[in-house]
Motif scaffolding. Structure first.
Motif, mmCIF file in Angstrom:
data_model
loop_
_atom_site.group_PDB
_atom_site.id
_atom_site.type_symbol
_atom_site.label_atom_id
_atom_site.label_comp_id
_atom_site.label_asym_id
_atom_site.label_seq_id
_atom_site.Cartn_x
_atom_site.Cartn_y
_atom_site.Cartn_z
ATOM 1 N N SER A 7 42.585 29.944 -3.022
ATOM 2 C CA SER A 7 41.559 30.358 -1.852
ATOM 3 C C SER A 7 41.860 29.737 -0.621
ATOM 4 N N ASP B 222 42.217 38.819 -1.857
ATOM 5 C CA ASP B 222 41.718 39.554 -3.326
ATOM 6 C C ASP B 222 40.195 39.608 -2.811
ATOM 7 N N GLU B 223 39.479 40.411 -3.845
ATOM 8 C CA GLU B 223 38.176 40.590 -3.673
ATOM 9 C C GLU B 223 37.422 39.207 -3.556
ATOM 10 N N THR B 224 37.721 38.329 -4.383
ATOM 11 C CA THR B 224 37.173 37.064 -4.544
ATOM 12 C C THR B 224 37.639 35.926 -3.154
ATOM 13 N N GLY B 225 38.443 36.455 -2.315
ATOM 14 C CA GLY B 225 38.801 35.840 -1.129
ATOM 15 C C GLY B 225 39.953 34.815 -1.374
ATOM 16 N N ARG B 226 40.641 35.197 -2.510
ATOM 17 C CA ARG B 226 41.970 34.374 -2.559
ATOM 18 C C ARG B 226 43.180 35.362 -2.506
ATOM 19 N N ASP C 264 44.478 27.031 -5.779
ATOM 20 C CA ASP C 264 43.986 27.946 -6.352
ATOM 21 C C ASP C 264 44.041 29.496 -5.672
ATOM 22 N N ASN D 23 47.174 36.371 -3.380
ATOM 23 C CA ASN D 23 48.143 36.246 -4.743
ATOM 24 C C ASN D 23 49.367 35.239 -4.808
ATOM 25 N N GLN E 270 40.968 34.314 6.794
ATOM 26 C CA GLN E 270 41.355 35.537 5.912
ATOM 27 C C GLN E 270 41.985 36.661 6.901
#
Length: 112
Positions: free
Chosen positions: A65, A89-93, A63, A95, A78
């Motif tokens: 992450s 991303d903000e959610t730690g994922r 997904d 693209n 990260q």
DNA sequence: ATGTTGACCGACT
DNA sequence: GAGTCGGCCAACA
């Protein structure tokens, strides 16, 4: 000419080593390319014990992450990816839609 | 040779 | 969008 069938670990290592900078792959995808679509966990296990020289930082979950057991945790993973040029991303994922990379196909230029 | 583990994945709520 | 449950396969002791 049967291609030799090296161990799963050997194939995974070869695939991970082939991931270009700025791109990422999911464990399941690597497992599938290695010959076992459901052996995603094995890829992680290989990452933990396998060759530490390989760019495991470019390997993320399906997904997008980041990996949980990476040395340093999600934060360390990260930072490593951002250093490679990958944006988180903000959610730690990551693209995956843009950064998901798949190995080249044989006969690509000859077929077309 | 057997049993356990694991840097996961997909589906459901 | 986020959290929970079970399953599947190969490496390791």
């Amino acid at each position: 000419m049967e291609e030799i069938d090296p161990s799963f670990k050997q194939k995974v290592c070869d695939i991970v080593a082939a991931i270009p900078k700025g791109k990422v792959m999911s464990y399941g995808q690597i497992a599938s390319l290695a010959g076992s679509p459901q052996a995603a966990k094995i890829v992680g296990g290989i990452a933990h014990q396998g060759d530490p020289s390989l760019p495991w930082q470019r390997v993320v979950k399906a997904d997008g992450s980041l990996a949980a057991g990476y040395p340093g945790g999600i934060s360390g993973h990260q930072s490593a990816l951002e250093d490679e040029g990958v944006e988180i991303d903000e959610t730690g994922r990551v693209n995956m839609k843009e950064l998901r990379w798949h190995p080249p196909i044989s006969g690509q230029s000859s077929l077309l």
